[in-house]
Motif scaffolding. Structure first.
Motif, PDB file in Angstrom:
ATOM      1  N   UNK A  77       8.400  12.209  -1.315  1.00 18.16           N
ATOM      2  CA  UNK A  77       7.809  10.656  -1.284  1.00 18.16           C
ATOM      3  C   UNK A  77       7.380  10.630   0.165  1.00 18.16           C
ATOM      4  N   UNK A  78       7.981  11.162   1.034  1.00 19.86           N
ATOM      5  CA  UNK A  78       7.819  11.210   2.404  1.00 19.86           C
ATOM      6  C   UNK A  78       6.517  11.422   2.814  1.00 19.86           C
ATOM      7  N   UNK A  79       5.655  10.298   3.345  1.00 19.55           N
ATOM      8  CA  UNK A  79       4.357  10.715   3.577  1.00 19.55           C
ATOM      9  C   UNK A  79       4.168  11.853   4.733  1.00 19.55           C
ATOM     10  N   UNK A  80       4.980  11.865   5.585  1.00 24.59           N
ATOM     11  CA  UNK A  80       4.883  13.001   6.603  1.00 24.59           C
ATOM     12  C   UNK A  80       5.008  14.282   6.108  1.00 24.59           C
ATOM     13  N   UNK A  81       5.915  14.383   4.952  1.00 27.30           N
ATOM     14  CA  UNK A  81       6.072  15.667   4.256  1.00 27.30           C
ATOM     15  C   UNK A  81       4.921  16.113   3.352  1.00 27.30           C
ATOM     16  N   UNK A  82       4.250  14.763   2.797  1.00 26.10           N
ATOM     17  CA  UNK A  82       2.951  15.407   1.839  1.00 26.10           C
ATOM     18  C   UNK A  82       1.935  15.701   2.823  1.00 26.10           C
ATOM     19  N   UNK A  83       1.771  15.361   4.207  1.00 27.85           N
ATOM     20  CA  UNK A  83       0.749  15.717   5.029  1.00 27.85           C
ATOM     21  C   UNK A  83       0.979  17.020   5.365  1.00 27.85           C
ATOM     22  N   UNK A  84       2.309  17.146   5.634  1.00 28.00           N
ATOM     23  CA  UNK A  84       2.487  18.756   6.189  1.00 28.00           C
ATOM     24  C   UNK A  84       2.156  19.639   4.958  1.00 28.00           C
ATOM     25  N   UNK A  85       2.590  19.175   3.524  1.00 20.10           N
ATOM     26  CA  UNK A  85       2.268  20.191   2.670  1.00 20.10           C
ATOM     27  C   UNK A  85       0.693  20.259   2.560  1.00 20.10           C
ATOM     28  N   UNK A  86      -0.074  19.344   2.670  1.00 16.82           N
ATOM     29  CA  UNK A  86      -1.551  19.330   2.525  1.00 16.82           C
ATOM     30  C   UNK A  86      -2.297  20.474   3.355  1.00 16.82           C
ATOM     31  N   UNK A  87      -1.473  20.390   4.614  1.00 19.59           N
ATOM     32  CA  UNK A  87      -2.046  21.593   5.673  1.00 19.59           C
ATOM     33  C   UNK A  87      -1.390  22.832   5.299  1.00 19.59           C
ATOM     34  N   UNK A  88       0.118  22.941   4.791  1.00 18.12           N
ATOM     35  CA  UNK A  88       0.550  24.096   4.505  1.00 18.12           C
ATOM     36  C   UNK A  88      -0.063  24.976   3.329  1.00 18.12           C
ATOM     37  N   UNK A  89      -0.756  24.304   2.330  1.00 22.84           N
ATOM     38  CA  UNK A  89      -1.174  24.868   1.300  1.00 22.84           C
ATOM     39  C   UNK A  89      -2.747  25.021   1.266  1.00 22.84           C
ATOM     40  N   UNK A  90      -3.396  24.667   2.356  1.00 18.32           N
ATOM     41  CA  UNK A  90      -4.640  24.634   2.621  1.00 18.32           C
ATOM     42  C   UNK A  90      -5.610  23.668   1.688  1.00 18.32           C
ATOM     43  N   UNK A  91      -5.165  22.421   1.361  1.00 13.65           N
ATOM     44  CA  UNK A  91      -5.886  21.499   0.677  1.00 13.65           C
ATOM     45  C   UNK A  91      -6.936  21.004   1.308  1.00 13.65           C
ATOM     46  N   UNK A  92      -8.147  21.406   1.083  1.00 10.60           N
ATOM     47  CA  UNK A  92      -9.361  20.938   1.764  1.00 10.60           C
ATOM     48  C   UNK A  92     -10.087  19.759   0.763  1.00 10.60           C
ATOM     49  N   UNK A  93      -9.411  19.146   0.411  1.00  8.76           N
ATOM     50  CA  UNK A  93     -10.082  17.808  -0.439  1.00  8.76           C
ATOM     51  C   UNK A  93      -9.469  16.677  -0.294  1.00  8.76           C
ATOM     52  N   UNK A  94      -9.982  15.549  -0.461  1.00 13.39           N
ATOM     53  CA  UNK A  94      -9.091  14.273  -0.220  1.00 13.39           C
ATOM     54  C   UNK A  94      -7.781  14.415  -1.166  1.00 13.39           C
ATOM     55  N   UNK A  95      -6.917  13.744  -0.587  1.00 18.03           N
ATOM     56  CA  UNK A  95      -5.547  13.408  -1.213  1.00 18.03           C
ATOM     57  C   UNK A  95      -5.076  12.178  -1.411  1.00 18.03           C
ATOM     58  N   UNK A  96      -4.916  11.414  -2.747  1.00 14.31           N
ATOM     59  CA  UNK A  96      -4.404  10.372  -2.784  1.00 14.31           C
ATOM     60  C   UNK A  96      -3.034  10.195  -2.898  1.00 14.31           C
ATOM     61  N   UNK A  97      -1.987   9.485  -2.138  1.00 13.64           N
ATOM     62  CA  UNK A  97      -0.761   9.579  -2.181  1.00 13.64           C
ATOM     63  C   UNK A  97      -0.353   8.383  -3.108  1.00 13.64           C
TER      64      UNK A  97
END
Length: 594
Positions: A77-97
């Motif tokens: 639920x931590x937005x910083x952790x989510x942002x890190x995961x989006x980079x970590x796993x190479x998510x190259x599309x928009x993500x809604x929290x």
């Protein structure tokens, strides 16, 4: 005829990968939209990210994928952790929290991952749970693009994805580490798709193995490629013609590294994920860690919740422990249940296992699996004390110490924990770390922590053991209210366009139902080939979990050499037994509930 359903609006706490812009369905009108409901701890969700990448590349001007992140663990639920995961796993599309699970409820999701497909006019046209839908999605996309292209309702063009700024650090989300014979450290630089050899202090680069781009090429260090590699195991001298076994996670491969030449070779796996028991010993599924134990390499097969063995001398491999059921059950190795095992450490006759999705520390000994710490899929927290009461949160690494105790990389708690089998106590050694993912004890006796979220290795200060009262958490997904007595369970499955149910090797569908507590079900548990089942819920049990496993086999229709496909999903459905509630529980494997 099924009524058309207008897609609910996109709402959440915030957006990533849009350059700060909030998106609405009106912004996406004219595109085919896939909503991918995921949570970054979930290995099946990570598999779906890999399945979506080629679709995004092929249909990029007509398709928009939106990741809807609906978290399981508190840390997610931590937005910083989510942002890190989006980079970590190479998510190259928009993500809604979707931190409060609003979108999850609006789209009636009941499992991670779930995909909802919205047509260019804004209507939901398909929903599907689990992984393995790439072929069906491709056929559906072809159909939607052709239909709406002819109607004039398809608008091609660039999508809303805005890439974030590229970071500049020596490591990027490192996964695991091992000490080399020369005292240097070999680290899996996971987000950079490579391995790096660092000096013994972990500060300076000696050499890099891999191009840094996703791939699966063998060859010299400057030619070879990986895809999010994780676990590393140094083999005993003379075991094979390579020195290190590498868990090349997203490629579903084991690779061998020759330290003298830097050459990389593929030693196990096909590059495609395991789908059925017919793949045993052939195809792997997200190998996350590797360890030398009992004269062989044990592989933490996170993707199918098992441990496998691998023999470097022969290249053979097979199931070592587990049934593929995602849960927590101890016992004889062939019968146990695990949930995304992600860390291994061998010490004498014991193999310690970090079983991440059950937030558990477990061990193998004398042909059996035991649980030291952990209570199940949905109970987690940061609590020290007696092991039966202690809680972890999605641990990814473990390190056995010479005194018999075990250090745990308690990843989502940002801590290093210690379990002492002699006293049965759990304590906290260090905290405030950014997603520690592995722990290494060097020959000099130093403890090195892979602090993945901080992109570095750190050394643990000795003697910093303390006790944390902490908090207990339990994942509380929105429950389904069902009436006591007779209830109909319907698993909806519609084959993808151009496919049909496949009965070539027996019944095309299979349904397995159980409950926790078992007393919740008076009738209806067990296995059958019908995707509809009469259940009888116990009025004396107010709530529980229905565990449902469904699968369907399909093949391409009207083609000479038809390809076959298997779709499978596990649901753990929280239910409340309430008089006057619904007497039907629909679960969508693929299609829409009419």
């Amino acid at each position: 005829m099924t009524a058309r359903v207008r897609a609910p609006e996109l709402r959440g706490r915030g957006w990533l990968n849009t350059g700060g812009r909030s998106l609405t369905l009106a912004d996406l009108r004219g595109k085919v939209v896939i909503l991918d409901f995921w949570t970054f701890c979930c290995i099946n969700c990570l598999h779906v990210l890999d399945e979506l990448r080629p679709l995004e590349e092929k249909y990029g001007d007509a398709l928009v994928v939106i990741g809807v992140h609906s978290p399981k663990f508190e840390h997610e639920r931590d937005p910083a952790a989510l942002a890190a995961a989006v980079e970590r796993y190479g998510v190259h599309h928009p993500v809604l929290d979707d931190a409060d699970m609003h979108m999850w409820q609006q789209y009636a999701a009941k499992a991670w991952p779930t995909l909802s497909v919205i047509d260019p006019e804004g209507y939901v046209v398909a929903s599907m749970a689990g992984e393995g839908h790439a072929e069906g999605l491709m056929r559906l996309l072809d159909e939607l693009i052709a239909t709406h292209g002819a109607k004039g309702t398809l608008h091609r063009g660039d999508g809303p994805y805005v890439p974030p700024a590229a970071p500049d650090t020596l490591l990027r989300f490192p996964g695991k580490a091992v000490e080399l014979p020369n005292g240097n450290l070999l680290v899996s630089d996971s987000a950079r798709h490579s391995l790096v050899e660092l000096t013994a202090d972990g500060e300076s680069l000696v050499r890099r193995f891999g191009t840094g781009e996703r791939g699966r090429a063998d060859g010299p260090a400057e030619v070879a490629s990986f895809s999010e590699p994780q676990g590393l195991s140094l083999l005993p001298a003379g075991t094979a013609d390579y020195d290190v076994v590498v868990a090349d996670t997203v490629n579903h491969l084991l690779r061998g590294l020759r330290l003298e030449t830097g050459e990389v070779v593929t030693v196990a796996g096909t590059g495609r994920p395991w789908r059925t028991a017919a793949d045993d010993g052939v195809a792997l599924s997200s190998p996350w860690d590797v360890a030398w134990f009992e004269g062989q390499v044990i592989v933490a097969m996170a993707g199918i919740h098992q441990l496998w063995w691998f023999d470097p001398a022969t290249g053979g491999s097979g199931v070592y422990a587990g049934t593929t059921v995602e849960a927590l059950r101890d016992g004889k190795l062939p019968d146990v249940w695990m949930a995304q095992p992600s860390g291994l450490s061998a010490a004498g006759d014991r193999l310690w296992v970090a079983d991440s999705e059950t937030s558990a520390l477990r061990w193998v000994e004398a042909g059996e699996l035991h649980t030291a710490v952990g209570q199940g899929l949905f109970d987690f927290g940061h609590v020290d004390g007696p092991a039966a009461e202690a809680l972890l949160q999605h641990p990814l690494g473990v390190c056995a110490l010479p005194d018999g105790s075990v250090l745990i990389a308690d990843t989502y708690n940002g801590a290093v924990r210690r379990f002492d089998p002699a006293s049965g106590e759990v304590s906290t050694v260090d905290s405030g770390l950014a997603e520690p993912s592995d722990i290494l004890l060097t020959r000099a006796g130093e403890v090195v922590v892979v602090e993945s979220g901080a992109h570095r290795l750190v050394r643990l200060a000795p003697g910093a053991v303390r006790t944390v009262a902490g908090e207990r958490h339990r994942t509380e997904r929105p429950p389904s209210s069902l009436a006591p007595g007779e209830v109909t369970l319907d698993v909806i499955f519609d084959p993808a366009p151009g496919q049909k149910l496949d009965t070539s090797f027996g019944p095309s569908t299979r349904l397995v139902v159980s409950a926790s507590p078992p007393e919740l079900l008076l009738e209806g548990d067990g296995t059958s080939t019908d995707l509809s089942r009469r259940l009888v819920l116990n009025p004396a049990v107010p709530k529980g979990i229905l565990q449902v496993v469904a699968q369907a086999a399909t093949c391409d229709a009207d083609v000479e050499h038809a390809a076959c496909h298997l779709t499978r999903q596990d649901w753990g459905v929280p239910v409340l037994v309430e008089p006057g509630a619904a007497a039907r529980l629909p679960l969508i494997l693929r299609g829409l509930d009419s």
